[in-house]
Motif scaffolding. Structure first.
Motif, mmCIF file in Angstrom:
data_model
loop_
_atom_site.group_PDB
_atom_site.id
_atom_site.type_symbol
_atom_site.label_atom_id
_atom_site.label_comp_id
_atom_site.label_asym_id
_atom_site.label_seq_id
_atom_site.Cartn_x
_atom_site.Cartn_y
_atom_site.Cartn_z
ATOM 1 N N LYS A 1 0.538 -1.408 0.509
ATOM 2 C CA LYS A 1 0.099 -0.417 0.529
ATOM 3 C C LYS A 1 0.999 1.631 0.220
ATOM 4 N N LEU A 2 0.739 1.450 -1.148
ATOM 5 C CA LEU A 2 1.523 3.391 -1.050
ATOM 6 C C LEU A 2 1.182 4.421 -1.127
ATOM 7 N N VAL A 3 1.535 5.446 -0.014
ATOM 8 C CA VAL A 3 0.849 6.391 0.466
ATOM 9 C C VAL A 3 1.178 7.745 0.118
ATOM 10 N N THR A 4 1.012 8.682 -0.822
ATOM 11 C CA THR A 4 1.633 10.211 -0.894
ATOM 12 C C THR A 4 -0.052 11.568 -0.626
ATOM 13 N N GLY A 5 0.367 12.580 -0.830
ATOM 14 C CA GLY A 5 0.200 13.837 -0.771
ATOM 15 C C GLY A 5 -1.018 13.614 -1.815
ATOM 16 N N ALA A 6 -2.267 13.790 -1.551
ATOM 17 C CA ALA A 6 -3.150 14.891 -3.096
ATOM 18 C C ALA A 6 -2.878 15.993 -3.363
ATOM 19 N N GLY A 7 -2.171 15.366 -5.160
ATOM 20 C CA GLY A 7 -2.161 17.154 -5.574
ATOM 21 C C GLY A 7 -0.571 17.089 -5.500
ATOM 22 N N PHE A 8 0.466 16.264 -5.261
ATOM 23 C CA PHE A 8 1.660 15.773 -4.879
ATOM 24 C C PHE A 8 1.931 15.403 -6.875
ATOM 25 N N ASN A 9 2.829 15.194 -7.239
ATOM 26 C CA ASN A 9 3.389 14.946 -8.176
ATOM 27 C C ASN A 9 3.378 13.678 -8.579
ATOM 28 N N THR A 10 3.761 13.332 -6.979
ATOM 29 C CA THR A 10 3.814 11.863 -7.448
ATOM 30 C C THR A 10 2.385 10.906 -7.817
ATOM 31 N N VAL A 11 1.659 11.276 -7.654
ATOM 32 C CA VAL A 11 0.540 10.923 -7.712
ATOM 33 C C VAL A 11 0.371 10.392 -9.426
ATOM 34 N N GLU A 12 1.021 11.455 -10.626
ATOM 35 C CA GLU A 12 0.646 10.701 -11.527
ATOM 36 C C GLU A 12 1.650 9.962 -11.596
ATOM 37 N N ALA A 13 2.976 10.296 -11.320
ATOM 38 C CA ALA A 13 4.539 9.574 -11.537
ATOM 39 C C ALA A 13 4.265 8.424 -10.959
ATOM 40 N N ALA A 14 3.337 8.076 -9.894
ATOM 41 C CA ALA A 14 2.699 6.273 -9.604
ATOM 42 C C ALA A 14 2.126 5.953 -11.003
ATOM 43 N N LYS A 15 1.228 6.330 -11.445
ATOM 44 C CA LYS A 15 0.281 6.183 -11.870
ATOM 45 C C LYS A 15 0.973 5.638 -13.839
ATOM 46 N N LYS A 16 1.351 6.460 -13.670
ATOM 47 C CA LYS A 16 2.307 6.193 -15.055
ATOM 48 C C LYS A 16 2.997 5.000 -14.956
#
Length: 281
Positions: free
Chosen positions: A146-161
């Motif tokens: 389970k990966l946690v990151t901040g809403a709106g962080f660039n890491t959200v897009e990166a993780a999905k990519k």
């Protein structure tokens, strides 16, 4: 009837005045005596507020150094949740976003950025000893963590990519939410900026550790800029001129920002421009 018309006239004058203020550019507002408002979230050591609301963190130190080069020595601070930074500046609740935002194509559509103030990478925060062997997004997928990151962080897009499914992702509000999720055991791994992860490692007395950023995808290297409203092109351009002078002789800036971990290794190369980031990131 005359009283009614007079009332309508007063109402229209008030509405016109409010519209004129909201439509004024930042340059015009400052000439009229308004204080510049710095907008940022709580993201140690990037940008955060002190006990008295003062602007702290290395991004704020860089921004303040550039503003002083421009002759601007007074400001106010406006603290937002991370996801509210861009909506906040576009709603005229702040004038500059100094929160340490990576320059991304999706953000460039909603806000203008200054020239880069630094180049940075992301890292994973994992329990001490890294029991699941997670160093990047591929490892998250492989282990089912389970990966946690901040809403709106660039890491959200990166993780999905890089293929992390929604079922393995947890989005929370900012750095505080990330650490809370990790400490409560609701997440196995966090992804955030290297500086943010190091801060959490230090805060927990060795309960967590930070992975090597070089084990992350090379494409996750990003540049950071200061954000401005689309209507404040003149001010952004003048900010860039002052920023160029500061970067050409960065001793003062490095001394102030260095107290928060920023050093000359973060100085952005000419090839990593705002135009490059807005078109490729």
């Amino acid at each position: 009837m005359n009283k009614f018309l007079k009332s309508i006239g007063v109402f229209l004058v008030i509405i016109f005045s409010i519209s004129s203020v909201s439509a004024a550019t930042l340059t015009e507002r400052l000439k009229d005596g308004h204080k510049l408002r710095l907008g940022f979230g709580t993201a140690v050591p990037w940008a955060y507020a002190g006990d008295n609301g003062e602007a702290l963190g290395f991004v704020n130190m860089i921004a303040l150094t550039v503003l002083e080069e421009m002759g601007i020595t007074e400001h106010e601070t406006k603290v937002f949740e991370w996801s509210g930074l861009i909506p906040g500046i576009n709603a005229n609740r702040s004038d500059m976003v100094t929160g340490g935002m990576y320059i991304l194509k999706s953000r460039c559509e909603n806000m203008n950025f200054s020239d880069p103030i630094g180049v940075f990478g992301d890292a994973m925060l994992v329990p001490k000893g890294n029991p699941k062997g997670i160093n990047n997004y591929a490892d998250v997928i492989r282990t089912g963590a389970k990966l946690v990151t901040g809403a709106g962080f660039n890491t959200v897009e990166a993780a999905k990519k890089y293929g992390v499914p929604d079922s393995q992702m947890m989005l929370v509000e900012g750095e505080v939410g990330i650490l809370a999720a990790m400490k409560a055991g609701r997440a196995d791994v966090a992804v955030q900026t290297f500086f943010g992860a190091k801060e959490h490692e230090a805060k927990t007395g060795g309960k967590f550790e930070v992975t090597d950023p070089k084990l992350m995808p090379k494409e996750t290297l990003n540049v950071v800029g200061i954000g401005f409203r689309k209507t404040d092109v003149e001010f952004r351009d003048n900010f860039n001129k002052a920023l160029a002078k500061v970067m050409a002789n960065p001793a003062t800036m490095l001394k102030r920002a260095g107290e928060y971990g920023y050093d000359k290794a973060q100085l952005p190369p000419p090839s990593m421009s705002t135009e490059w980031a807005c078109s490729t990131k």
